[in-house]
Write an enzyme that holds these catalytic residues in place. Structure first.
Site, PDB file in Angstrom:
ATOM      1  N   LEU A  19       0.581  -1.481   0.079  1.00 36.58           N
ATOM      2  CA  LEU A  19      -0.007   0.057   0.467  1.00 36.58           C
ATOM      3  C   LEU A  19       1.053   0.815   0.078  1.00 36.58           C
ATOM      4  O   LEU A  19       1.896   1.238   0.539  1.00 36.58           O
ATOM      5  CB  LEU A  19      -0.663   0.224   1.356  1.00 36.58           C
ATOM      6  CG  LEU A  19      -2.160  -1.073   1.453  1.00 36.58           C
ATOM      7  CD1 LEU A  19      -2.900  -0.744   2.836  1.00 36.58           C
ATOM      8  CD2 LEU A  19      -3.279  -0.875   0.233  1.00 36.58           C
ATOM      9  N   ASP A  20       0.189   2.126  -0.792  1.00 41.29           N
ATOM     10  CA  ASP A  20       1.182   3.438  -0.513  1.00 41.29           C
ATOM     11  C   ASP A  20       1.436   4.272   0.534  1.00 41.29           C
ATOM     12  O   ASP A  20      -0.002   4.057   0.992  1.00 41.29           O
ATOM     13  CB  ASP A  20       0.372   4.516  -1.693  1.00 41.29           C
ATOM     14  CG  ASP A  20       0.861   4.105  -3.036  1.00 41.29           C
ATOM     15  OD1 ASP A  20       1.084   3.766  -3.644  1.00 41.29           O
ATOM     16  OD2 ASP A  20      -0.073   4.773  -3.467  1.00 41.29           O
ATOM     17  N   ARG A  21       2.849   4.250   1.131  1.00 44.79           N
ATOM     18  CA  ARG A  21       2.704   5.035   1.915  1.00 44.79           C
ATOM     19  C   ARG A  21       1.711   6.271   2.774  1.00 44.79           C
ATOM     20  O   ARG A  21       1.145   5.055   4.341  1.00 44.79           O
ATOM     21  CB  ARG A  21       4.064   6.198   2.736  1.00 44.79           C
ATOM     22  CG  ARG A  21       4.877   6.211   3.546  1.00 44.79           C
ATOM     23  CD  ARG A  21       6.020   6.573   3.284  1.00 44.79           C
ATOM     24  NE  ARG A  21       6.489   7.267   4.648  1.00 44.79           N
ATOM     25  CZ  ARG A  21       7.718   6.924   5.247  1.00 44.79           C
ATOM     26  NH1 ARG A  21       8.840   7.026   4.512  1.00 44.79           N
ATOM     27  NH2 ARG A  21       7.883   7.091   6.427  1.00 44.79           N
ATOM     28  N   VAL A  71      -1.746   6.093   2.963  1.00 41.38           N
ATOM     29  CA  VAL A  71      -2.367   5.051   2.798  1.00 41.38           C
ATOM     30  C   VAL A  71      -3.034   4.373   3.710  1.00 41.38           C
ATOM     31  O   VAL A  71      -2.369   3.533   4.215  1.00 41.38           O
ATOM     32  CB  VAL A  71      -2.715   4.160   1.581  1.00 41.38           C
ATOM     33  CG1 VAL A  71      -4.017   3.291   1.712  1.00 41.38           C
ATOM     34  CG2 VAL A  71      -2.881   5.094   0.249  1.00 41.38           C
TER      35      VAL A  71
END
Length: 233
Positions: free
Chosen positions: A57-59, A61
């Site tokens: 997951l993107d940081r 998120v």
């Protein structure tokens, strides 16, 4: 870190915004190492702990991250993610409501490595990858709209990029056109639910992430996320 599901082969945890799933050039401690330390302590493991990263997951998120605790589970989960057999549902808070309450978005995304950003086009072009997602409006507050999103492909920054291309950037996501950042540096995107057949036991697994401890997110706490993983809406 909050453990949502755990057995001998799989562990699912709720990531907080700001955490990285796997180590990167920042040198910050990744979630994978935190989970390893948790397993080592809980089960008093004497040697190195095996943990396989099967997705990220993107940081900024929030939400669910699935890890493999055995090489058998890692191999099978990798295949399942690649074949679209792991069904993920996201919640996204946007300030501008979409023109339609539900629909399918189709774009061609081009990733710019230097900018760490993707660009959406409505036609095929060199180096572009096709991106598909389904969305629907499931909640509204005075100023914001809550969307449920189901990914049909897995592309770099796909939800962030495609919702922005629709004219609905995610709250706090300056990179993709939000008006202002969130005070904690997060973006209002949550990996809310994950559903799949267990890679070893073949049991049906369906788990849900808690909502972030934030007044806006908590205003949507009454909503549930019943989904049919085979639905194309």
């Amino acid at each position: 870190m909050q453990v949502i599901y755990e057995d001998n082969h799989v562990i699912i945890v709720a990531k907080r915004s700001g955490e990285i799933v796997q180590g990167d050039k920042t040198g910050d401690t990744p979630l994978s190492e935190t989970v390893k330390a948790y397993i080592k302590e809980k089960y008093a493991k004497p040697g190195a702990v095996f943990l396989g990263v099967v997705h990220r997951l993107d940081r900024p998120v929030w939400g669910l991250v699935v890890f493999a605790r055995t090489s058998k589970a890692l191999s099978r989960l990798n295949d399942m993610f690649r074949q679209g057999e792991v069904h993920k549902t996201y919640w996204a808070i946007v300030q501008q409501p979409p023109h339609h309450d539900e629909g399918t978005l189709e774009h061609w995304l081009v990733r710019n490595e230097k900018q760490n950003k993707s660009y959406a086009y409505d036609h095929e072009r060199p180096q572009a990858k096709k991106a598909l997602l389904n969305y629907r409006v499931i909640g509204q507050s005075d100023r914001y709209t809550l969307l449920e999103v189901q990914l049909l492909t897995g592309r770099h920054h796909q939800i962030r990029c495609q919702l922005a291309a629709m004219g609905c950037p995610i709250k706090g996501d300056l990179k993709y056109g939000a008006r202002r950042s969130n005070p904690d540096g997060s973006i209002a995107l949550l990996a809310r639910r994950v559903e799949f057949v267990h890679p070893v036991s073949k049991e049906h697994i369906a788990v849900e992430a808690p909502l972030p401890d934030d007044n806006l997110w908590q205003s949507f706490a009454h909503l549930s996320t019943p989904i049919n993983p085979h639905s194309t809406r």
